[in-house]
Motif scaffolding. Structure first.
Motif, PDB file in Angstrom:
ATOM      1  N   LEU A   3      -4.933   3.037   8.037  1.00  0.00           N
ATOM      2  CA  LEU A   3      -4.984   3.492   6.778  1.00  0.00           C
ATOM      3  C   LEU A   3      -4.139   2.994   5.930  1.00  0.00           C
ATOM      4  O   LEU A   3      -4.171   2.510   5.055  1.00  0.00           O
ATOM      5  CB  LEU A   3      -5.878   4.477   6.354  1.00  0.00           C
ATOM      6  CG  LEU A   3      -6.645   5.137   6.956  1.00  0.00           C
ATOM      7  CD1 LEU A   3      -7.367   6.604   6.092  1.00  0.00           C
ATOM      8  CD2 LEU A   3      -7.456   4.296   7.191  1.00  0.00           C
ATOM      9  N   THR A   4      -2.487   3.047   6.531  1.00  0.00           N
ATOM     10  CA  THR A   4      -1.644   3.199   5.676  1.00  0.00           C
ATOM     11  C   THR A   4      -0.846   1.264   6.191  1.00  0.00           C
ATOM     12  O   THR A   4      -1.616   0.481   6.958  1.00  0.00           O
ATOM     13  CB  THR A   4      -0.249   3.409   5.927  1.00  0.00           C
ATOM     14  OG1 THR A   4       0.205   3.030   7.451  1.00  0.00           O
ATOM     15  CG2 THR A   4      -1.119   4.615   6.143  1.00  0.00           C
ATOM     16  N   VAL A   5       0.077   0.134   4.881  1.00  0.00           N
ATOM     17  CA  VAL A   5       0.730  -0.514   4.897  1.00  0.00           C
ATOM     18  C   VAL A   5       2.755   0.259   5.019  1.00  0.00           C
ATOM     19  O   VAL A   5       2.487   0.553   3.816  1.00  0.00           O
ATOM     20  CB  VAL A   5       0.705  -1.532   3.523  1.00  0.00           C
ATOM     21  CG1 VAL A   5       1.570  -2.665   3.944  1.00  0.00           C
ATOM     22  CG2 VAL A   5      -1.451  -1.866   3.775  1.00  0.00           C
ATOM     23  N   LYS A   6       3.158  -0.242   5.340  1.00  0.00           N
ATOM     24  CA  LYS A   6       4.112  -0.144   6.389  1.00  0.00           C
ATOM     25  C   LYS A   6       5.631  -0.758   5.873  1.00  0.00           C
ATOM     26  O   LYS A   6       5.431  -2.215   6.143  1.00  0.00           O
ATOM     27  CB  LYS A   6       5.064   1.240   7.395  1.00  0.00           C
ATOM     28  CG  LYS A   6       4.306   1.660   6.913  1.00  0.00           C
ATOM     29  CD  LYS A   6       4.624   3.111   8.048  1.00  0.00           C
ATOM     30  CE  LYS A   6       4.002   3.832   9.058  1.00  0.00           C
ATOM     31  NZ  LYS A   6       3.959   5.264   8.212  1.00  0.00           N
ATOM     32  N   LEU A   7       5.912  -1.008   5.655  1.00  0.00           N
ATOM     33  CA  LEU A   7       7.446  -2.220   4.397  1.00  0.00           C
ATOM     34  C   LEU A   7       8.693  -1.562   6.069  1.00  0.00           C
ATOM     35  O   LEU A   7       8.686  -0.187   5.894  1.00  0.00           O
ATOM     36  CB  LEU A   7       7.808  -2.059   3.258  1.00  0.00           C
ATOM     37  CG  LEU A   7       6.381  -2.603   2.443  1.00  0.00           C
ATOM     38  CD1 LEU A   7       7.342  -2.766   0.577  1.00  0.00           C
ATOM     39  CD2 LEU A   7       5.901  -3.794   3.090  1.00  0.00           C
ATOM     40  N   TRP A   8       9.178  -2.338   6.764  1.00  0.00           N
ATOM     41  CA  TRP A   8      10.540  -2.411   7.379  1.00  0.00           C
ATOM     42  C   TRP A   8      11.437  -3.442   6.847  1.00  0.00           C
ATOM     43  O   TRP A   8      11.647  -4.603   6.649  1.00  0.00           O
ATOM     44  CB  TRP A   8       9.571  -2.853   8.583  1.00  0.00           C
ATOM     45  CG  TRP A   8       8.947  -2.052   9.181  1.00  0.00           C
ATOM     46  CD1 TRP A   8       7.655  -2.254   9.250  1.00  0.00           C
ATOM     47  CD2 TRP A   8       8.325  -0.571   9.577  1.00  0.00           C
ATOM     48  NE1 TRP A   8       6.444  -1.511  10.076  1.00  0.00           N
ATOM     49  CE2 TRP A   8       7.240  -0.402  10.501  1.00  0.00           C
ATOM     50  CE3 TRP A   8       9.467   0.041  10.538  1.00  0.00           C
ATOM     51  CZ2 TRP A   8       6.810   0.976  10.568  1.00  0.00           C
ATOM     52  CZ3 TRP A   8       9.226   1.987  10.407  1.00  0.00           C
ATOM     53  CH2 TRP A   8       7.709   2.006  11.090  1.00  0.00           C
ATOM     54  N   ASP A   9      12.740  -2.315   7.127  1.00  0.00           N
ATOM     55  CA  ASP A   9      14.581  -3.619   7.129  1.00  0.00           C
ATOM     56  C   ASP A   9      14.627  -3.928   8.285  1.00  0.00           C
ATOM     57  O   ASP A   9      14.920  -3.602   9.174  1.00  0.00           O
ATOM     58  CB  ASP A   9      15.175  -2.675   6.534  1.00  0.00           C
ATOM     59  CG  ASP A   9      16.548  -2.963   6.210  1.00  0.00           C
ATOM     60  OD1 ASP A   9      17.134  -3.793   7.401  1.00  0.00           O
ATOM     61  OD2 ASP A   9      17.238  -3.452   5.404  1.00  0.00           O
TER      62      ASP A   9
ATOM     63  N   GLY B 150       8.840   2.066   3.230  1.00  0.00           N
ATOM     64  CA  GLY B 150       8.124   2.885   2.508  1.00  0.00           C
ATOM     65  C   GLY B 150       6.833   2.465   2.692  1.00  0.00           C
ATOM     66  O   GLY B 150       6.603   2.166   4.112  1.00  0.00           O
ATOM     67  N   THR B 151       5.866   2.795   2.575  1.00  0.00           N
ATOM     68  CA  THR B 151       4.184   3.056   2.879  1.00  0.00           C
ATOM     69  C   THR B 151       4.021   3.193   2.134  1.00  0.00           C
ATOM     70  O   THR B 151       3.825   3.832   0.435  1.00  0.00           O
ATOM     71  CB  THR B 151       4.017   3.992   3.390  1.00  0.00           C
ATOM     72  OG1 THR B 151       4.760   5.092   4.796  1.00  0.00           O
ATOM     73  CG2 THR B 151       3.292   4.936   4.061  1.00  0.00           C
ATOM     74  N   ARG B 152       2.622   2.465   1.762  1.00  0.00           N
ATOM     75  CA  ARG B 152       1.993   1.708   0.182  1.00  0.00           C
ATOM     76  C   ARG B 152       0.484   2.961   0.666  1.00  0.00           C
ATOM     77  O   ARG B 152      -0.223   2.363   1.978  1.00  0.00           O
ATOM     78  CB  ARG B 152       1.148   0.735   0.468  1.00  0.00           C
ATOM     79  CG  ARG B 152       2.823  -0.160   0.336  1.00  0.00           C
ATOM     80  CD  ARG B 152       3.105   0.303  -0.727  1.00  0.00           C
ATOM     81  NE  ARG B 152       4.341  -0.710  -1.403  1.00  0.00           N
ATOM     82  CZ  ARG B 152       5.465  -0.374  -0.740  1.00  0.00           C
ATOM     83  NH1 ARG B 152       6.026   0.161  -0.169  1.00  0.00           N
ATOM     84  NH2 ARG B 152       6.517  -1.915  -0.906  1.00  0.00           N
ATOM     85  N   LEU B 153      -0.192   3.389   0.252  1.00  0.00           N
ATOM     86  CA  LEU B 153      -1.333   4.106   0.361  1.00  0.00           C
ATOM     87  C   LEU B 153      -2.226   4.096  -0.162  1.00  0.00           C
ATOM     88  O   LEU B 153      -1.769   4.048  -1.767  1.00  0.00           O
ATOM     89  CB  LEU B 153      -1.391   5.877   0.547  1.00  0.00           C
ATOM     90  CG  LEU B 153       0.017   6.798   1.641  1.00  0.00           C
ATOM     91  CD1 LEU B 153       0.254   7.939   1.224  1.00  0.00           C
ATOM     92  CD2 LEU B 153      -0.969   6.425   3.150  1.00  0.00           C
ATOM     93  N   GLY B 154      -3.603   3.209  -0.207  1.00  0.00           N
ATOM     94  CA  GLY B 154      -4.038   3.057  -0.986  1.00  0.00           C
ATOM     95  C   GLY B 154      -5.719   2.605  -0.118  1.00  0.00           C
ATOM     96  O   GLY B 154      -6.963   2.895  -0.882  1.00  0.00           O
ATOM     97  N   HIS B 155      -5.556   2.142   1.292  1.00  0.00           N
ATOM     98  CA  HIS B 155      -7.064   2.305   1.451  1.00  0.00           C
ATOM     99  C   HIS B 155      -7.424   3.253   2.311  1.00  0.00           C
ATOM    100  O   HIS B 155      -6.256   4.131   2.447  1.00  0.00           O
ATOM    101  CB  HIS B 155      -6.297   0.829   2.533  1.00  0.00           C
ATOM    102  CG  HIS B 155      -6.533  -0.279   2.170  1.00  0.00           C
ATOM    103  ND1 HIS B 155      -7.034  -0.910   1.823  1.00  0.00           N
ATOM    104  CD2 HIS B 155      -4.825  -1.299   2.554  1.00  0.00           C
ATOM    105  CE1 HIS B 155      -6.986  -2.263   1.154  1.00  0.00           C
ATOM    106  NE2 HIS B 155      -5.470  -2.247   1.354  1.00  0.00           N
ATOM    107  N   THR B 156      -8.809   2.991   2.549  1.00  0.00           N
ATOM    108  CA  THR B 156      -9.912   4.153   2.891  1.00  0.00           C
ATOM    109  C   THR B 156     -10.255   4.340   3.712  1.00  0.00           C
ATOM    110  O   THR B 156     -10.733   5.282   4.994  1.00  0.00           O
ATOM    111  CB  THR B 156     -10.759   4.843   1.984  1.00  0.00           C
ATOM    112  OG1 THR B 156     -11.605   3.831   1.650  1.00  0.00           O
ATOM    113  CG2 THR B 156      -9.717   5.257   0.323  1.00  0.00           C
TER     114      THR B 156
END
Length: 342
Positions: free
Chosen positions: A123-129, A137-143
């Protein structure tokens, strides 16, 4: 609350049904006699590609592939919950990114190549270097499961598509949700942004392709041309054509300005799961549940080359930025690198 639980149960059942159907096709396909590994059908219509190497490192299906903007790195996401970064020219695994707790379904490099986004069934979107190999970072918004991620060309917006029927636009700088796009009535599977950043296109299990005006995500156009779910979407390099892949075994090419159908590419014998244009826009690569990788001539819709080297369904394809290499990912846990002979 009752509606939420009903939607959850329905979505879970649909996901399970989809997985079982694909597994059944896998078993049937393995019982059949295989055609030649590579068959060049139209040799005078473009460059030829030959198998250069096979990358092995994932322990389950390789669901997604993307080349970095400078072409130096190939990122792959897998059902084994990891992302691998490869020096694909040497075949060396640079590093593995850990952080997701379920399938990695989609990856996308930021325009400057310094960042990587990933979408997962967790359920997450993650951002990586990319350089340091760390989670930023981790984006939480989708179910429900996230099946697509893509950056706008200016790097300011990240779009994510999900089985919750929504597309979320994220502000990359503030890390906040900028806008939610609603319109699909089922899973959103395919997602792509035009080269100029003005148009976002999505494909769903409701059999529709939807166009959105960026940056605000205003509804623009909806197309119903496939008879089964849309599994993948790609923009041509000039932004004038959209390719859609479908469970109806076809690929359709659409005129972005008019929404009219340009051509229908037929040949796959099962679900088409991935499509990608070559950088010059002359070729389209596709992969499917029939375990084949195919190259098409965009101008006339003819099949140029057929590859049968994978032992599992082909889940993702990507051209290198210079067009001299093509990568394909499969349920057989491998990535194959194909080199242009021209």
């Amino acid at each position: 609350m009752k509606l939420s639980w009903r939607w959850f149960l329905l979505s879970s059942l649909m996901s399970l049904t989809f997985a079982i159907a694909l597994q059944d096709r896998w078993q049937v396909a393995h019982s059949q006699i295989q055609p030649p590994a590579t068959e060049t059908l139209n040799p005078q219509s473009g460059p030829s590609f030959i198998l250069d190497k096979t990358l092995e490192g994932h322990t389950s299906w390789v669901n997604t592939l993307k080349f970095s903007p400078d072409g130096s790195i190939l990122a792959s996401g897998s059902r084994d919950q990891t992302i691998n970064l490869w020096n694909w020219t040497s075949g060396e695994l640079i590093r593995t990114l850990f952080g997701h707790s379920d399938d990695v379904n989609s990856v996308a490099f930021s325009p400057d190549g310094q960042g990587l986004a990933s979408g997962s069934t967790d359920l997450t979107v993650k951002l990586w270097d990319v350089n340091q190999g760390i989670l930023t970072g981790t984006r939480l918004g989708h179910t429900f499961a996230v099946h697509g991620v893509t950056f706008t060309p200016d790097g300011q917006t990240l779009a994510s598509a999900s089985a919750d029927r929504r597309i979320i636009l994220w502000d990359v700088t503030t890390e906040r949700e900028r806008r939610t796009l609603n319109g699909h009535s089922s899973f959103v599977w395919g997602l792509a942004v035009s080269p100029d950043g003005n148009t976002l296109v999505s494909g769903g299990y409701d059999n529709t392709i939807r166009f959105w005006r960026m940056p605000k995500g205003k509804k623009w156009r909806s197309i119903e041309g496939h008879s089964s779910p849309i599994t993948a979407i790609a923009f041509s390099p000039d932004g004038q054509t959209v390719a859609s892949a479908s469970a109806d075994h076809t690929i359709k090419l659409w005129d972005v300005n008019t929404g009219s159908l340009k051509s229908t590419l037929t040949g796959h014998s099962d679900w088409v799961l991935t499509v990608a244009f070559s950088p010059d826009g002359q070729l389209l690569a596709s992969g499917g549940a029939d375990r084949t990788l195919r190259l098409w001539n965009v101008a006339n819709g003819s099949l140029r080359t057929l590859f049968n080297n994978h032992q599992g369904r082909v889940l993702s394809v990507a051209f290198s930025p210079d067009g001299q290499a093509l990568a394909s990912a499969s349920a057989d846990q491998t990535i194959k690198i194909w080199r242009s002979t021209q």
